[in-house]
Scaffold this active site. Structure first.
Site, PDB file in Angstrom:
ATOM      1  N   ASP A  33      37.056  42.030  46.217  1.00 19.03           N
ATOM      2  CA  ASP A  33      36.163  41.950  47.378  1.00 19.03           C
ATOM      3  C   ASP A  33      34.973  41.034  47.094  1.00 19.03           C
ATOM      4  OD1 ASP A  33      35.260  42.456  49.886  1.00 19.03           O
ATOM      5  OD2 ASP A  33      34.456  44.442  49.447  1.00 19.03           O
ATOM      6  N   GLY A  34      34.486  40.378  48.146  1.00 22.66           N
ATOM      7  CA  GLY A  34      33.246  39.602  48.049  1.00 22.66           C
ATOM      8  C   GLY A  34      33.426  38.093  48.128  1.00 22.66           C
ATOM      9  N   HIS A  88      37.564  32.012  49.220  1.00 23.72           N
ATOM     10  CA  HIS A  88      38.941  32.396  48.865  1.00 23.72           C
ATOM     11  C   HIS A  88      39.536  31.431  47.835  1.00 23.72           C
ATOM     12  CE1 HIS A  88      38.542  35.464  51.781  1.00 23.72           C
ATOM     13  NE2 HIS A  88      38.503  34.634  52.822  1.00 23.72           N
ATOM     14  N   LEU A 146      53.724  40.932  31.644  1.00 19.80           N
ATOM     15  CA  LEU A 146      52.875  41.663  32.593  1.00 19.80           C
ATOM     16  C   LEU A 146      53.618  41.694  33.923  1.00 19.80           C
ATOM     17  CD1 LEU A 146      49.965  42.656  33.635  1.00 19.80           C
ATOM     18  CD2 LEU A 146      49.614  40.273  34.276  1.00 19.80           C
ATOM     19  N   GLY A 202      33.954  36.227  50.798  1.00 20.23           N
ATOM     20  CA  GLY A 202      33.189  35.682  51.929  1.00 20.23           C
ATOM     21  C   GLY A 202      31.706  35.628  51.606  1.00 20.23           C
TER      22      GLY A 202
END
Ligand code: FPP
Length: 613
Positions: free
Chosen positions: A380-381, A397, A489, A383
């Protein structure tokens, strides 16, 4: 569907004893949570796929059960891969082969990122199983991919014999545990016939499923005396010829599984297991006989009353029989390496090691038993990061994509097994179209051209294709195919993903299974639910991390993250580097997880020694 080896068939002539105490996956795996989770999954697969077999395993000495679950789960996974009729035989063969090759590599590396293989590798190494035999058993599944037709019983028996290496693994366990398990020569014929009987019972039980897939696993020799029976069966028509054929075959199977001489002179625990298996098979054959025309529509199942009647006394006998002598249970054999060293991928891509941290930072050493198996991240974050710099939101992004690469490198460096990223939610469609296109295009380009392509990362996608651009869906599917044999992974990208959507679709899949008669709606368990999730093998989330100074979980992995440790950090996602992941894991390693249990009783001295949180 192919019948799997009957474990009780592995029991003749055991003269051994079992521990007095209860041995569980926990006591076998010590405090290694990955291994415990791996064995738990195998246990669950056995219980859900084959309740009868699971109940029979419960009659074995407890110390041997986890190994049996691992062997059984591996056989089930392979069986399912060979059986996936929604793909053609070339693809099925490729899937079985990929799994088999991955097992070979995992055995050499002594570790696996796949939970079933992880348990199987531990079982194979711990019990020093005969590896060529085990690999022979695994590769015999390849035969399953091709449709089988048998001219006569001899050919059909040849097919059954391919299962013997699996059964032998169980016999091997008894030997390693210090319980000699010599097959008496005069009982060999009985033993083989018993296996054939168990197979024939399974073929009859699974008739409706097999016919639905165009399979008829019976020899011509058995069908020919009943003119028209084959044609009627293939068209799923119940006719006098079919009824007569079924009656003949159940009677034959009953004879084959009834081998009283086989248990003569045997250890009472082994004899109990074998007798109970025979009882179970006969009850199953009664259910086949009683089903009549319904046999061609659904799988006949034993009632709870019948199962209880068989297993309640058997469990009492087993407790008594095995309670006398302890077995020797070897210690686990752990891998010697902790740093991630990529191995060549089966797709022959030359895999690269992850680029080092720009400042040369090295990951902390986290003890294996304190490492999370699965970290999920809400990135998140993006923007706000862009706005803070006076940039358009899409720039956030783009910067966020670079942070994804950094975190994947950090995950490889520290040896994380599963990383799941929330890249685009079902709610994100509410955003401005330009921003949506930027995010989805950044993901598409990254899949096709990004730096993760050549790292030892198996990429998977969780989410729904509805509304997603076709090129993105194709790129996701290509990446899944290309990386499916990688073992460093497992990176799951959640794209067009919503937790409630996932739960709703899973519930719908369960409802369809109930409607088809494959599952009893009154007996639906959490395990049944988990089995119908889009990625049933995805482990529970141990650590859920959200950046961007928000403290909510936003419809992310509600099923898997129920017991996750939560970690919220203030920084915006594009500013994240791999040290933040290492810090999150270090904090996680200090937490005490209880999963609903009472806290451990601690003394004042212990309390002062605990790490502060
Ligand atoms: C949340 O931040 C972030 C997203 C909705 C998109 C995340 C996508 C990426 C990081 C690109 C992924 C790329 C790959 C290769 C997986 P926000 O936009 O909600 O930020 P805000 O809360 O500051 O508005």
């Amino acid at each position: 569907m192919r019948a799997k080896p009957h474990p009780a068939a592995a029991e003749p002539d055991v003269s051994t004893h079992a521990p007095r105490g209860r041995t569980t996956a926990r006591s076998l795996t010590g405090e290694d949570p990955h291994l415990r989770a791996a064995y738990r999954l195998c246990h669950r697969i056995t219980r859900v796929h084959d309740p009868g077999i699971h109940a029979l395993f419960q009659l074995m000495p407890a110390a041997l059960r986890p190994a049996c679950w691992a062997l059984w789960a591996a056989a089930s996974v392979l069986d399912d891969l060979a059986d996936q009729r929604d793909v053609d035989s070339t693809e099925r063969e490729a899937r079985v082969e990929a799994w088999t090759q991955a097992l070979e590599r995992d055995l050499a590396a002594r570790i696996s990122t796949d939970q079933v293989r992880h348990a199987l590798v531990d079982t194979a190494l711990r019990w020093r199983l005969d590896l060529p035999h085990l690999q022979g058993a695994v590769s015999s599944t390849l035969d399953e991919v091709r449709d089988r037709r048998f001219a006569d019983w001899a050919e059909w028996r040849g097919w059954c014999e391919a299962l013997v290496p699996w059964v032998d693994q169980v016999r091997h366990l008894f030997e390693r545990a210090g319980a000699p398990m010599t097959l008496r020569l005069d009982r060999q014929r009985d033993y083989k016939q018993f296996i054939d009987g168990a197979q024939l019972t399974d073929v009859l039980t699974d008739l409706s499923t097999d016919l639905a897939q165009g399979l008829l696993l019976l020899p011509r020799e058995a069908l020919d005396p009943f003119p028209d029976a084959e044609d009627d069966l293939r068209h799923r028509r119940w006719s006098p010829a079919v009824a007569a054929l079924i009656a003949e075959l159940t009677s034959l199977a009953r004879q084959w599984v009834t081998r009283p001489a086989m248990t003569t002179g045997m250890h009472p625990g082994a004899a109990n297991m074998l007798d109970t298996a025979a009882c179970l098979l006969r009850a199953q054959l009664d259910a086949v006989d009683a089903a009549g025309p319904a046999l061609l529509k659904r799988t006949p199942r034993l009632s709870v009353v019948t199962r209880t009647r068989i297993f309640a006394p058997a469990r009492l006998r087993a407790g008594l029989a095995w309670s006398l002598t302890p077995l020797t249970v070897p210690e686990p054999r752990r891998p010697a390496v902790s740093a991630h060293v990529p191995r060549p991928a089966a797709d022959h891509t030359a895999l690269r090691t992850s680029p080092p941290h720009p400042e040369g930072a090295r990951p902390p050493q986290i003890p294996a038993d304190q490492m999370p198996a699965h970290v999920a991240v809400i990135m998140d974050g993006n923007g706000r990061w862009a706005q803070q710099r006076g940039l358009p939101r899409p720039e956030g992004h783009h910067a966020g994509t670079a942070a994804v690469h950094e975190i994947v490198c950090g995950a490889l460096d520290i040896g994380l097994r599963h990383l799941t990223l929330y890249a685009f939610s079902t709610e994100n469609w509410k955003r401005d179209t330009g921003e949506i296109i930027t995010i989805l295009e950044a993901i598409r380009r990254d899949l096709d051209e990004g730096p993760l392509r050549d790292l030892d990362v198996r990429q998977r996608w969780l989410g729904h294709p509805d509304k997603l651009p076709t090129e993105l869906v194709q790129a996701l599917q290509r990446a899944e195919r290309r990386t499916r044999n990688r073992i460093g992974l497992t990176l799951t990208m959640c794209i067009n993903y919503g937790g409630r959507d996932e739960i709703t679709r899973t519930a719908a899949a369960l409802a369809r299974a109930a409607q088809a008669g494959d599952i009893d709606p009154h007996l639906i368990s959490e395990d049944d639910f988990a089995r119908h999730l889009p990625h049933p093998d995805m482990p529970d989330v141990d650590l859920l991390w959200r950046t961007g100074n928000e403290q909510r979980t936003s419809n992310f992995l509600p099923w898997h993250a129920t017991y996750a440790e939560l970690h919220f950090t203030p920084g915006y996602w594009p500013d994240i580097d791999r040290r933040d992941l290492w810090q999150a894991i270090t904090e996680y390693s200090r937490r005490q997880r209880r999963h609903g249990a009472a806290p451990l009783a601690i003394t004042r001295d212990d309390a002062s020694a605990l790490p502060s949180r």
